[in-house]
Design an enzyme around this catalytic site. Structure first.
Site, PDB file in Angstrom:
ATOM      1  N   ARG A 124       0.866  -1.287  -0.147  1.00 26.13           N
ATOM      2  CA  ARG A 124       0.060   0.084  -0.109  1.00 26.13           C
ATOM      3  C   ARG A 124       0.891   1.242   0.075  1.00 26.13           C
ATOM      4  NH1 ARG A 124      -5.414  -0.360   1.916  1.00 26.13           N
ATOM      5  NH2 ARG A 124      -6.449  -2.188   1.000  1.00 26.13           N
TER       6      ARG A 124
ATOM      7  N   ARG B 110      -2.905   6.705   1.157  1.00 30.72           N
ATOM      8  CA  ARG B 110      -3.301   8.147   1.931  1.00 30.72           C
ATOM      9  C   ARG B 110      -2.171   8.804   2.676  1.00 30.72           C
ATOM     10  NH1 ARG B 110      -8.782   5.147   3.766  1.00 30.72           N
ATOM     11  NH2 ARG B 110      -7.264   3.597   3.770  1.00 30.72           N
TER      12      ARG B 110
ATOM     13  N   ARG C 269      -6.538  12.177  -5.711  1.00 32.70           N
ATOM     14  CA  ARG C 269      -7.470  11.584  -5.540  1.00 32.70           C
ATOM     15  C   ARG C 269      -8.806  12.442  -5.454  1.00 32.70           C
ATOM     16  NH1 ARG C 269     -10.635  10.036  -1.080  1.00 32.70           N
ATOM     17  NH2 ARG C 269     -11.052   7.789  -0.789  1.00 32.70           N
TER      18      ARG C 269
ATOM     19  N   ASP D  14      -6.995  -2.398  -7.300  1.00 34.05           N
ATOM     20  CA  ASP D  14      -7.560  -3.005  -6.032  1.00 34.05           C
ATOM     21  C   ASP D  14      -7.815  -4.510  -6.442  1.00 34.05           C
ATOM     22  OD1 ASP D  14      -8.375  -2.180  -3.362  1.00 34.05           O
ATOM     23  OD2 ASP D  14      -9.786  -3.519  -4.008  1.00 34.05           O
TER      24      ASP D  14
ATOM     25  N   TYR E 201     -15.153 -11.282  -0.202  1.00 34.52           N
ATOM     26  CA  TYR E 201     -16.188 -10.143  -0.482  1.00 34.52           C
ATOM     27  C   TYR E 201     -17.315 -10.677  -1.378  1.00 34.52           C
ATOM     28  CZ  TYR E 201     -12.204  -7.629   1.979  1.00 34.52           C
ATOM     29  OH  TYR E 201     -11.072  -6.980   2.713  1.00 34.52           O
TER      30      TYR E 201
HETATM   31  O1  CP3 Z   1      -0.056  -1.631  -2.435  1.00 27.95           O
HETATM   32  C1  CP3 Z   1      -0.664  -0.654  -3.003  1.00 27.95           C
HETATM   33  O2  CP3 Z   1      -0.101   0.428  -3.047  1.00 27.95           O
HETATM   34  C2  CP3 Z   1      -1.163  -0.918  -4.647  1.00 27.95           C
HETATM   35  C3  CP3 Z   1      -2.546  -0.967  -4.268  1.00 27.95           C
HETATM   36  C4  CP3 Z   1      -3.562  -1.642  -3.513  1.00 27.95           C
HETATM   37  C5  CP3 Z   1      -4.808  -1.069  -3.032  1.00 27.95           C
HETATM   38  N1  CP3 Z   1      -5.321  -2.054  -2.425  1.00 27.95           N
HETATM   39  C6  CP3 Z   1      -5.155   0.064  -3.219  1.00 27.95           C
HETATM   40  C7  CP3 Z   1      -6.246   0.682  -2.103  1.00 27.95           C
HETATM   41  C8  CP3 Z   1      -3.434  -3.022  -3.250  1.00 27.95           C
HETATM   42  C9  CP3 Z   1      -2.406  -4.181  -3.665  1.00 27.95           C
HETATM   43  C10 CP3 Z   1      -4.698  -3.359  -2.626  1.00 27.95           C
HETATM   44  C11 CP3 Z   1      -4.925  -4.600  -2.156  1.00 27.95           C
HETATM   45  C12 CP3 Z   1      -6.459  -4.899  -1.377  1.00 27.95           C
HETATM   46  N2  CP3 Z   1      -7.528  -4.260  -1.619  1.00 27.95           N
HETATM   47  C13 CP3 Z   1      -6.226  -5.722  -0.528  1.00 27.95           C
HETATM   48  C14 CP3 Z   1      -5.550  -6.869   0.144  1.00 27.95           C
HETATM   49  C15 CP3 Z   1      -4.254  -6.310   1.071  1.00 27.95           C
HETATM   50  C16 CP3 Z   1      -4.931  -5.965   2.177  1.00 27.95           C
HETATM   51  O3  CP3 Z   1      -4.686  -4.754   2.748  1.00 27.95           O
HETATM   52  O4  CP3 Z   1      -5.276  -6.749   3.002  1.00 27.95           O
HETATM   53  C17 CP3 Z   1      -7.704  -5.908   0.052  1.00 27.95           C
HETATM   54  C18 CP3 Z   1      -8.461  -6.687   1.218  1.00 27.95           C
HETATM   55  C19 CP3 Z   1      -8.482  -4.783  -0.617  1.00 27.95           C
HETATM   56  C20 CP3 Z   1     -10.041  -4.337  -0.493  1.00 27.95           C
HETATM   57  C21 CP3 Z   1      -9.722  -3.037  -0.031  1.00 27.95           C
HETATM   58  N3  CP3 Z   1      -9.542  -1.848  -0.843  1.00 27.95           N
HETATM   59  C22 CP3 Z   1     -10.534  -2.401   1.192  1.00 27.95           C
HETATM   60  C23 CP3 Z   1     -11.139  -3.345   2.393  1.00 27.95           C
HETATM   61  C24 CP3 Z   1     -10.524  -0.980   1.015  1.00 27.95           C
HETATM   62  C25 CP3 Z   1     -10.962  -0.246   2.082  1.00 27.95           C
HETATM   63  C26 CP3 Z   1     -10.338  -0.020   3.263  1.00 27.95           C
HETATM   64  C27 CP3 Z   1      -9.020   1.050   3.139  1.00 27.95           C
HETATM   65  O5  CP3 Z   1      -7.991   0.685   3.458  1.00 27.95           O
HETATM   66  O6  CP3 Z   1      -9.456   2.021   2.787  1.00 27.95           O
HETATM   67  C28 CP3 Z   1      -9.969  -0.746  -0.166  1.00 27.95           C
HETATM   68  C29 CP3 Z   1      -9.492   0.664  -0.606  1.00 27.95           C
HETATM   69  C30 CP3 Z   1      -8.175   1.101  -1.191  1.00 27.95           C
HETATM   70  N4  CP3 Z   1      -7.482   0.112  -1.748  1.00 27.95           N
HETATM   71  C31 CP3 Z   1      -7.538   2.007  -0.919  1.00 27.95           C
HETATM   72  C32 CP3 Z   1      -6.124   2.138  -1.749  1.00 27.95           C
HETATM   73  C33 CP3 Z   1      -5.100   3.077  -1.573  1.00 27.95           C
HETATM   74  C34 CP3 Z   1      -7.775   3.328  -0.296  1.00 27.95           C
HETATM   75  C35 CP3 Z   1      -8.709   4.161  -0.962  1.00 27.95           C
HETATM   76  C36 CP3 Z   1      -8.759   5.451  -0.632  1.00 27.95           C
HETATM   77  O7  CP3 Z   1      -9.558   5.916   0.364  1.00 27.95           O
HETATM   78  O8  CP3 Z   1      -8.108   6.087  -1.398  1.00 27.95           O
END
Ligand code: CP3
Length: 340
Positions: free
Chosen positions: A23, A27, A36, A73, A147
């Site tokens: 990640r 943010r 964003r 994602d 999910y």
């Molecule tokens: O690693 C990276 O920088 C690459 C991008 C990436 C994102 N999500 C961007 C993202 C990767 C590899 C993921 C994987 C992901 N997404 C997982 C597996 C890894 C983990 O963290 O367990 C899962 C379970 C998700 C599903 C997901 N996406 C959730 C539950 C959420 C909301 C919770 C949160 O952290 O905001 C997201 C949103 C998300 N995916 C964001 C980002 C940067 C945040 C979005 C934002 O508000 O800008």
């Protein structure tokens, strides 16, 4: 071509230890928050290839990480399989209809929804520094299924676990659909220019041993075998978070090239218990990164020392948290790069 992270994935030990952070585009970076806000939301960013490529490269420009991870994602696969995908502010993702209430057969597959992601990959591949390894990714079938079944993040993944016991054949069909879409998705990422791929199995830890064999190890092994057949030179990192004592079986039985470790795994135990040739990735506690100072240095040193004799990629044990100070990321990079 000399990409240190990629050579570790191929089984070489490199010093200093290559480093990236899960990640890492997100943010905690002001430049991410600005883009964003300009694009209106997270999915708007993901579906705009130029913006997503820019976000992928933001942490490379700022910190010079050894790996760049595609900005997307794991939930784009359910979207391509026909579920509606939304991210609700402050609540997280929603997929509808949830498969606890609706049949998989009723979904209308829409693989064209993944088009913008391949556009992002091509743009990043064209702009990446020659020493940086480009990582594609997808969720593992089990984690994505949790999910798809619940329609949202769920406590202890109870909906998917109940479903898998109640109707293993219908649940197996969901896993098979995800497996096949993910094979196609990762193949296309590789063809568009990623050097390696990571499978995020964030909820592997919620399964009992027999269910873990059936829903984590078996689908991962099938997916890894299919990818190896089509793209024999592209390494696969498996990240089965929360697997604990099941990690050695995962490493032996899935055929992935490298193992991502979460922060609950003792690095010395992992070094002693995992097959000697397997590269490992991890596993700093994201909260130690927030703490900074000597707590951070000591935690990083412990990991570097434990994996001194094996191919190792430094990373967090899970995603970087939004309130992480940028100065602490810089401190960590300095520590990792001057170790040894
Ligand atoms: O690693 C990276 O920088 C690459 C991008 C990436 C994102 N999500 C961007 C993202 C990767 C590899 C993921 C994987 C992901 N997404 C997982 C597996 C890894 C983990 O963290 O367990 C899962 C379970 C998700 C599903 C997901 N996406 C959730 C539950 C959420 C909301 C919770 C949160 O952290 O905001 C997201 C949103 C998300 N995916 C964001 C980002 C940067 C945040 C979005 C934002 O508000 O800008």
């Amino acid at each position: 071509m000399n990409r240190p992270l990629l050579s570790v994935l191929r089984g070489e030990r490199r010093d200093p230890t290559p480093v990236w952070l899960m990640r890492q585009a997100g943010r905690y970076l002001p430049e991410y928050r600005a883009l964003r806000a300009e694009k209106g939301g997270f999915l708007e960013l993901v579906n705009d290839s130029a913006a997503a490529a820019d976000v992928t490269l933001q942490p490379i420009r700022r910190f010079g990480f050894d790996g760049a991870i595609l900005f997307s994602d794991i939930l784009v696969i359910p979207h391509a399989l026909g579920q509606k995908l939304e991210f609700l502010a402050g609540e997280g993702p929603r997929l509808s209809p949830a498969l606890v209430d609706a049949a998989l057969d009723g979904l209308q597959a829409a693989p064209e929804r993944l088009g913008p992601v391949y556009g992002t990959v091509r743009r990043v591949a064209a702009e990446l520094p020659p020493e940086t390894t480009f990582l594609g990714f997808a969720g593992s079938p089990w984690t994505v299924a949790t999910y798809m079944a619940a329609g949202e993040g769920s406590r202890e993944q109870a909906e998917a676990r109940r479903y898998a016991y109640r109707d293993p054949s219908a649940f197996g069909a969901i896993i098979a659909a995800i497996e096949s879409a993910t094979f196609d998705y990762l193949s296309k990422q590789i063809e568009a220019g990623v050097h390696a791929v990571q499978l995020f199995d964030s909820w592997a830890g919620s399964l009992s041993p027999a269910q873990y064999e059936q829903w984590v190890i078996a689908p991962t092994a099938r997916l890894a075998a299919a990818l190896k057949q089509r793209h024999p030179d592209t390494p696969i990192i498996g990240f089965p978070k929360g697997s604990g004592g099941k990690l050695p079986a995962y490493a032996r039985e899935t055929g992935v090239n490298a193992i991502g470790l979460d922060e609950t795994v003792d690095p010395e135990w992992a070094h002693a218990s995992l097959p000697a040739h397997i590269p490992v990735q991890g596993n700093l506690d994201p909260l130690a990164l927030i703490a900074g100072g000597t707590a951070l240095d000591q935690a990083a040193d412990r990991i570097l020392d434990a994996f001194r004799e094996r191919p190792h990629i430094f990373n967090l044990g899970h995603g970087i948290l939004p309130d992480t100070p940028i100065a602490h990321v810089e401190q960590l990079l300095q520590r990792v790069r001057s170790a040894g």
